[in-house]
Design a protein around this motif. Structure first.
Motif, PDB file in Angstrom:
ATOM      1  N   ASN A  81       1.836  27.903   5.408  1.00 34.15           N
ATOM      2  CA  ASN A  81       0.648  28.682   5.058  1.00 34.15           C
ATOM      3  C   ASN A  81      -0.014  29.241   6.304  1.00 34.15           C
ATOM      4  O   ASN A  81      -0.374  30.410   6.374  1.00 34.15           O
ATOM      5  N   SER A 129       0.732  14.899  -6.186  1.00 31.15           N
ATOM      6  CA  SER A 129       0.320  16.041  -5.380  1.00 31.15           C
ATOM      7  C   SER A 129       1.304  17.210  -5.506  1.00 31.15           C
ATOM      8  O   SER A 129       0.944  18.351  -5.274  1.00 31.15           O
ATOM      9  N   PRO A 134      -0.909   5.646  -4.061  1.00 27.05           N
ATOM     10  CA  PRO A 134      -1.502   5.189  -5.316  1.00 27.05           C
ATOM     11  C   PRO A 134      -0.768   5.738  -6.525  1.00 27.05           C
ATOM     12  O   PRO A 134      -0.677   5.064  -7.546  1.00 27.05           O
ATOM     13  N   GLY A 191       0.689   3.451  -9.488  1.00 30.20           N
ATOM     14  CA  GLY A 191       0.237   3.730 -10.841  1.00 30.20           C
ATOM     15  C   GLY A 191       1.403   3.828 -11.809  1.00 30.20           C
ATOM     16  O   GLY A 191       1.368   3.269 -12.899  1.00 30.20           O
ATOM     17  N   ASP A 195       5.076  14.030   0.450  1.00 33.37           N
ATOM     18  CA  ASP A 195       3.978  14.118   1.412  1.00 33.37           C
ATOM     19  C   ASP A 195       4.380  14.957   2.619  1.00 33.37           C
ATOM     20  O   ASP A 195       3.628  15.809   3.096  1.00 33.37           O
ATOM     21  N   ASN A 199       0.781  -1.232   0.000  1.00 29.95           N
ATOM     22  CA  ASN A 199       0.000   0.000   0.000  1.00 29.95           C
ATOM     23  C   ASN A 199       0.813   1.283   0.000  1.00 29.95           C
ATOM     24  O   ASN A 199       0.569   2.158   0.805  1.00 29.95           O
ATOM     25  N   ALA A 230       1.779  23.225   4.551  1.00 28.53           N
ATOM     26  CA  ALA A 230       0.550  23.575   5.264  1.00 28.53           C
ATOM     27  C   ALA A 230       0.872  24.410   6.498  1.00 28.53           C
ATOM     28  O   ALA A 230       0.210  25.431   6.770  1.00 28.53           O
ATOM     29  N   PHE A 240       2.026  12.982   5.565  1.00 32.08           N
ATOM     30  CA  PHE A 240       1.676  14.394   5.639  1.00 32.08           C
ATOM     31  C   PHE A 240       1.745  14.880   7.081  1.00 32.08           C
ATOM     32  O   PHE A 240       2.371  15.888   7.399  1.00 32.08           O
ATOM     33  N   GLN A 272       2.355  18.729  -7.868  1.00 35.02           N
ATOM     34  CA  GLN A 272       1.978  19.743  -8.853  1.00 35.02           C
ATOM     35  C   GLN A 272       0.614  20.326  -8.561  1.00 35.02           C
ATOM     36  O   GLN A 272       0.139  21.194  -9.267  1.00 35.02           O
ATOM     37  N   VAL A 273       0.009  19.833  -7.547  1.00 34.67           N
ATOM     38  CA  VAL A 273      -1.377  20.169  -7.282  1.00 34.67           C
ATOM     39  C   VAL A 273      -1.462  21.081  -6.060  1.00 34.67           C
ATOM     40  O   VAL A 273      -2.480  21.246  -5.429  1.00 34.67           O
ATOM     41  N   VAL A 274      -0.357  21.704  -5.738  1.00 33.19           N
ATOM     42  CA  VAL A 274      -0.349  22.669  -4.643  1.00 33.19           C
ATOM     43  C   VAL A 274       0.282  23.940  -5.176  1.00 33.19           C
ATOM     44  O   VAL A 274       0.891  23.939  -6.244  1.00 33.19           O
ATOM     45  N   TRP A 275       0.120  24.972  -4.408  1.00 31.00           N
ATOM     46  CA  TRP A 275       0.770  26.197  -4.826  1.00 31.00           C
ATOM     47  C   TRP A 275       1.645  26.688  -3.721  1.00 31.00           C
ATOM     48  O   TRP A 275       1.185  26.767  -2.587  1.00 31.00           O
TER      49      TRP A 275
END
Lengths: 374, 374
Positions: free
Chosen positions: A293, A313, A104, A108, A283, A101, A290, A256, A315-318
DNA sequence: TTCGCGACTGACAGCGCTGTCCGAGGTGGC
DNA sequence: GCCACCTCGGACAGCGCTGTCAGTCGCGAA
């Protein structure tokens, strides 16, 4: 019972027939009449065995014959049936991918790499999740191999380090290749990348930006790759003659949450903040992000933050995360190739080293108040 | 050629023998001597056929016989070989999963669900990535089915909406189940969830928090599920008697970037900000979150932000995203079950509806300055 | 008692392919 | 010119299982 299974008619192989039954509620069985090897043999005017030789690239077939057979096969759109081949010959043309596990995204990537290699070689990928621990694993592996007889197994971390699993595979005499194993390198072929070197280079990159006070968040103690990343960081700092202050190496769990906690320890005190944080995986970097921020620390202006893995992830944060791209898909492809070729790593070692790549994105920059980079 | 393949000796099946060859560089072949169906038959004192009957749950086997056979099979750890079964009977005990390129998290979930169902039924999952478009697809599907003959195929969105693909599958007379298809529901069994209802409920939840000026970011036009989510939002607003102001419904592409852009349009003007934004999927929600961070808009204090999908990234940001959990794994499991049982949806419809779930996390709260929720 | 039928079991023939073995040609050496 | 050797192609027997079909057995009905 099975409707529409033509008995004698099934022998008229060449023609493609669509089953006509539309029995309600019953899913159609795939009983399209098939083109078999002797259709090809007949068309090419040779024996079945000769077709088989061409298919399996056996020697001692005249070129002209080979071409005739290949033409016939192409004309009929003939593809050999995997089950029949598996039953007759030793090979199943199936490669198994075991995973437990990890993220993912990682799985992938592995899957895609392995699938590409399989496809090129006319093999197929069959995926198995190995959740249960201990004795159960042995049984389910034994059962799986009795059922399917895959030509080989690809083992991903951290699965590839579980001794019971390796033992079970050895017991059924399965061929397997491990991806980035932590120990027992002599037990099987394996594919890996140089985590230490990657961390070293990333650290050097941060230094080249002008950072001198750099913190590192490591991974679990038993995770060899994690240890090597920490090593690379330390070595690079030492090589640059930079001190690693107290508390500047934190330990995390690659999650995380643990990144968040490490980030809090590192950033809580405004007087003692590093100018750059290098997280041992993405992560954890996102955890730090976070915290930043929340504390209104702006990245990369006030803090440079980099990760490791290039997970989706990232690329999915700023701002998007500067990180290290692992050659995940390639590793899987190489692993599959080894299994398909049935050869351990070609020459010297059983391990195959692949290249990483620094991915510079927006979360890294020169430290505040620095002029040009050194 | 194959070393260690005992010829006559291979008949002594009962004993488990480990191959002894350690040829250098050559991967071990799995030539452990196997226990076959006639070992079981011999031990149980019945014919091979009777063992087969027990295995396949055929009727007309006396209970006492059945038990004897089962005991013998258990004692020998017998598991039938898939290739042989596939060759002899019609079934391959293989389920194929086709996907193109949705988010890796989504595919991972699908895979796990399908795998679990397969495992329960003694089947296996074989994964195929369908990248090429157009005519190539037809050929590669035909080839795949000629080679492998899977018992059934699971089609994920958006793949399940490509007509050439369905045509190719029909041509080889394959059984397939689609997950959340957009059209052609009569063409095959399918599994889905109620996107409209889910969006409706999420909107109602936001309203119950006290939000009145809510914006929505929809998905691509041709994506039916996306359209239904927009519909659910609009209906819920109408039902509550709330106006949806101009520009309050944005269109996105389900990507981080398009979420970002929609977020900028929505949040740029401090005078005209909605108090809540409902993004049609999580990736877009994260785009909005990035914009909010940049503009120092604090979530959920200044802005409530919710998504849809419960993708892995939703928990890897701060604050964690309130979202809708799709029953992704269950959908895949149901799809696999349908294929394994070879029955279309049991009773009335060919479609099977599964439940979603609101996942309330930290990115949602009452609007600024609101007292208690209405 | 006999018949018939349903319950149960087994012999047999492949499924589509490959490994083994053998034999027919062709080639070259002496 | 003959034999040994190499090159090539085909017959055949399965791989491990299931579908078909022809039984055998037991038991209630006639």
């Amino acid at each position: 019972m099975e409707p529409g299974r033509g008995d004698g008619a099934a022998k008229l192989s060449c023609e493609i027939g669509y089953a006509t039954d539309k029995e309600d509620g019953l899913l159609r069985a795939s009983d399209v009449s098939t083109v078999t090897i002797d259709d090809v043999a007949r068309l090419a005017g040779v024996s079945i065995k000769t077709v088989s030789r061409v298919l399996n690239r056996e020697p001692y077939v005249r070129d002209s014959t080979r071409e005739r057979v290949e033409a016939a096969a192409a004309q009929l759109d003939y593809t050999p049936n995997v089950s029949a081949r598996a039953l007759a010959g030793g090979r199943s043309y199936l490669i198994a991918l075991y995973y437990d596990n990890p993220s993912p995204g990682y799985v992938g990537q592995i899957e895609q790499g392995a699938m590409a290699a399989c496809r090129r070689a006319g093999h197929h990928l069959i995926v198995e999740e190995m959740l249960e621990m201990g004795a159960g694993v042995q049984d389910s592996i034994a059962a799986f191999h009795a059922r399917v007889r895959p030509d080989g197994v690809i083992l991903t971390p951290p699965l590839c380090d579980r001794p019971e699993l390796l033992a079970a595979l050895d017991a059924v005499n399965a061929a397997y290749v491990r991806i980035a194993p932590s120990w027992g390198l002599e037990r099987s072929p394996y594919v890996y990348m140089d985590d230490r070197e990657a961390a070293y280079e990333m650290t050097a990159y941060l230094q080249s930006l002008g950072h001198r006070d750099i913190a590192f968040i490591g991974g679990p103690l038993d995770h060899v790759a994690a240890a090597r990343r920490t090593e690379g960081f330390s070595d690079a700092m030492a090589a640059a003659g930079l001190a690693v202050g107290p508390g500047r190496i934190q330990r995390g769990e690659f999650s995380f949450r643990s990144g968040w906690e490490a980030g809090e320890r590192l950033l809580q005190d405004p007087q003692r903040r590093p100018t750059a944080i290098f997280a041992g995986n993405d992560d954890m970097a996102l955890g730090v992000m976070a915290v930043a921020n929340r504390l209104h620390i702006e990245i990369p202006r006030d803090l440079t933050l980099v990760g490791f893995d290039d997970s989706p992830s990232a690329q999915v944060v700023w701002p998007q995360l500067t990180t290290v791209r692992q050659p995940t898909a390639e590793m899987a492809a190489v692993a599959a190739d080894i299994l398909i070729k049935r050869k351990a790593a070609d020459k010297d070692a059983r391990g195959r080293l692949l290249d990483f790549k620094l991915v510079i994105r927006e979360s890294s920059g020169p430290p505040r108040g620095a002029g040009a980079a050194s």
